[in-house]
Design a protein around this motif. Sequence first.
Motif, mmCIF file in Angstrom:
data_model
loop_
_atom_site.group_PDB
_atom_site.id
_atom_site.type_symbol
_atom_site.label_atom_id
_atom_site.label_comp_id
_atom_site.label_asym_id
_atom_site.label_seq_id
_atom_site.Cartn_x
_atom_site.Cartn_y
_atom_site.Cartn_z
ATOM 1 N N GLY A 25 0.787 -1.219 0.000
ATOM 2 C CA GLY A 25 0.000 0.000 0.000
ATOM 3 C C GLY A 25 0.828 1.282 0.000
ATOM 4 N N ILE A 26 2.121 1.161 -0.306
ATOM 5 C CA ILE A 26 3.036 2.309 -0.358
ATOM 6 C C ILE A 26 3.224 2.699 -1.824
ATOM 7 N N VAL A 27 3.208 4.008 -2.109
ATOM 8 C CA VAL A 27 3.394 4.473 -3.490
ATOM 9 C C VAL A 27 4.762 4.055 -3.999
ATOM 10 N N TYR A 28 4.765 3.417 -5.150
ATOM 11 C CA TYR A 28 5.993 3.018 -5.833
ATOM 12 C C TYR A 28 6.729 4.285 -6.270
ATOM 13 N N TYR A 29 8.039 4.341 -6.068
ATOM 14 C CA TYR A 29 8.809 5.577 -6.219
ATOM 15 C C TYR A 29 8.635 6.273 -7.564
ATOM 16 N N VAL A 30 8.542 5.533 -8.652
ATOM 17 C CA VAL A 30 8.454 6.162 -9.974
ATOM 18 C C VAL A 30 7.117 6.873 -10.174
ATOM 19 N N ASN A 31 6.108 6.502 -9.407
ATOM 20 C CA ASN A 31 4.800 7.126 -9.571
ATOM 21 C C ASN A 31 4.780 8.587 -9.117
ATOM 22 N N TYR A 32 5.719 8.979 -8.264
ATOM 23 C CA TYR A 32 5.829 10.396 -7.916
ATOM 24 C C TYR A 32 6.154 11.217 -9.163
ATOM 25 N N LEU A 33 6.967 10.649 -10.052
ATOM 26 C CA LEU A 33 7.284 11.341 -11.309
ATOM 27 C C LEU A 33 6.029 11.509 -12.153
ATOM 28 N N LYS A 34 5.158 10.510 -12.140
ATOM 29 C CA LYS A 34 3.889 10.606 -12.867
ATOM 30 C C LYS A 34 2.994 11.688 -12.259
ATOM 31 N N HIS A 64 14.091 17.028 -20.273
ATOM 32 C CA HIS A 64 15.526 16.935 -20.548
ATOM 33 C C HIS A 64 16.244 16.268 -19.377
ATOM 34 N N SER A 65 15.895 16.661 -18.155
ATOM 35 C CA SER A 65 16.516 16.062 -16.983
ATOM 36 C C SER A 65 15.553 16.123 -15.807
ATOM 37 N N ALA A 66 15.712 15.172 -14.899
ATOM 38 C CA ALA A 66 14.841 15.073 -13.734
ATOM 39 C C ALA A 66 15.675 14.747 -12.506
ATOM 40 N N GLU A 67 15.289 15.348 -11.405
ATOM 41 C CA GLU A 67 15.947 15.095 -10.129
ATOM 42 C C GLU A 67 14.850 14.964 -9.088
ATOM 43 N N ARG A 95 12.667 25.375 -16.226
ATOM 44 C CA ARG A 95 12.922 24.473 -15.108
ATOM 45 C C ARG A 95 11.785 24.636 -14.103
ATOM 46 N N PHE A 96 11.232 23.489 -13.698
ATOM 47 C CA PHE A 96 10.189 23.461 -12.681
ATOM 48 C C PHE A 96 10.773 22.948 -11.367
ATOM 49 N N ARG A 97 10.341 23.537 -10.273
ATOM 50 C CA ARG A 97 10.555 22.972 -8.941
ATOM 51 C C ARG A 97 9.206 22.403 -8.547
ATOM 52 N N GLN A 98 9.195 21.174 -8.066
ATOM 53 C CA GLN A 98 7.939 20.524 -7.724
ATOM 54 C C GLN A 98 8.028 19.845 -6.367
ATOM 55 N N GLN A 99 6.877 19.799 -5.706
ATOM 56 C CA GLN A 99 6.764 19.117 -4.425
ATOM 57 C C GLN A 99 5.493 18.289 -4.407
ATOM 58 N N VAL A 100 5.566 17.161 -3.721
ATOM 59 C CA VAL A 100 4.388 16.334 -3.460
ATOM 60 C C VAL A 100 4.208 16.325 -1.950
ATOM 61 N N ARG A 101 3.039 16.785 -1.513
ATOM 62 C CA ARG A 101 2.723 16.837 -0.084
ATOM 63 C C ARG A 101 1.431 16.070 0.179
ATOM 64 N N ARG A 102 1.330 15.499 1.370
ATOM 65 C CA ARG A 102 0.088 14.854 1.783
ATOM 66 C C ARG A 102 -0.877 15.972 2.184
ATOM 67 N N ALA A 103 -2.097 15.945 1.696
ATOM 68 C CA ALA A 103 -3.053 17.036 1.918
ATOM 69 C C ALA A 103 -3.449 17.173 3.385
ATOM 70 N N THR A 104 -3.562 16.070 4.107
ATOM 71 C CA THR A 104 -4.079 16.138 5.481
ATOM 72 C C THR A 104 -3.151 16.898 6.423
ATOM 73 N N MET A 115 14.014 19.894 -15.877
ATOM 74 C CA MET A 115 14.296 20.774 -17.006
ATOM 75 C C MET A 115 13.483 20.246 -18.172
ATOM 76 N N VAL A 116 12.639 21.120 -18.728
ATOM 77 C CA VAL A 116 11.744 20.743 -19.819
ATOM 78 C C VAL A 116 12.114 21.581 -21.033
ATOM 79 N N ALA A 117 12.334 20.909 -22.163
ATOM 80 C CA ALA A 117 12.719 21.590 -23.398
ATOM 81 C C ALA A 117 11.532 21.673 -24.350
ATOM 82 N N CYS A 118 11.482 22.758 -25.083
ATOM 83 C CA CYS A 118 10.482 22.948 -26.131
ATOM 84 C C CYS A 118 11.120 22.486 -27.439
#
Length: 150
Positions: A25-34, A64-67, A95-104, A115-118
Amino acid sequence: MRAQNGVPPFTHRCRVYFEDTDAGGIVYYVNYLKFMERARTECLRDLGFLQSTLAEEGLLFVVHSAEARYHAPAKLDDELLVSAEVIELNRASLRFRQQVRRATDEALLCEGQFMVACVRADNLKPRAIPQALHAAFAGQGGAGTSRAGE
């Protein structure tokens, strides 16, 4: 978290489904990228641009790149807040900075930069971000980080 210009980052709400998790029942790590990809897509939609329309016009955005850095697990049925903030805006990339937080409890679960290229749809070569789209991204939070000529 607020951008330097005072504009709050775009935030997309989503839910963790069974398909996003492992047997425990734990989110698989790659799904955060999704989740983060969906937030970038919804951010674009919120600015008035659809990826399907842009593709018809011969424009694509490619990663282009992901961290990513993982802090705590998301679990089945958690509601998530996924932010997307433009922190660097160039002629043909951003370049985007992104965060995933639990809503509660707003606990930080994962954070990353992308880094996203056009590119042109026909040959995948870099191309300038159209002016209207560039201006929309600049207003979303990237105005102070734009660099000419890139």
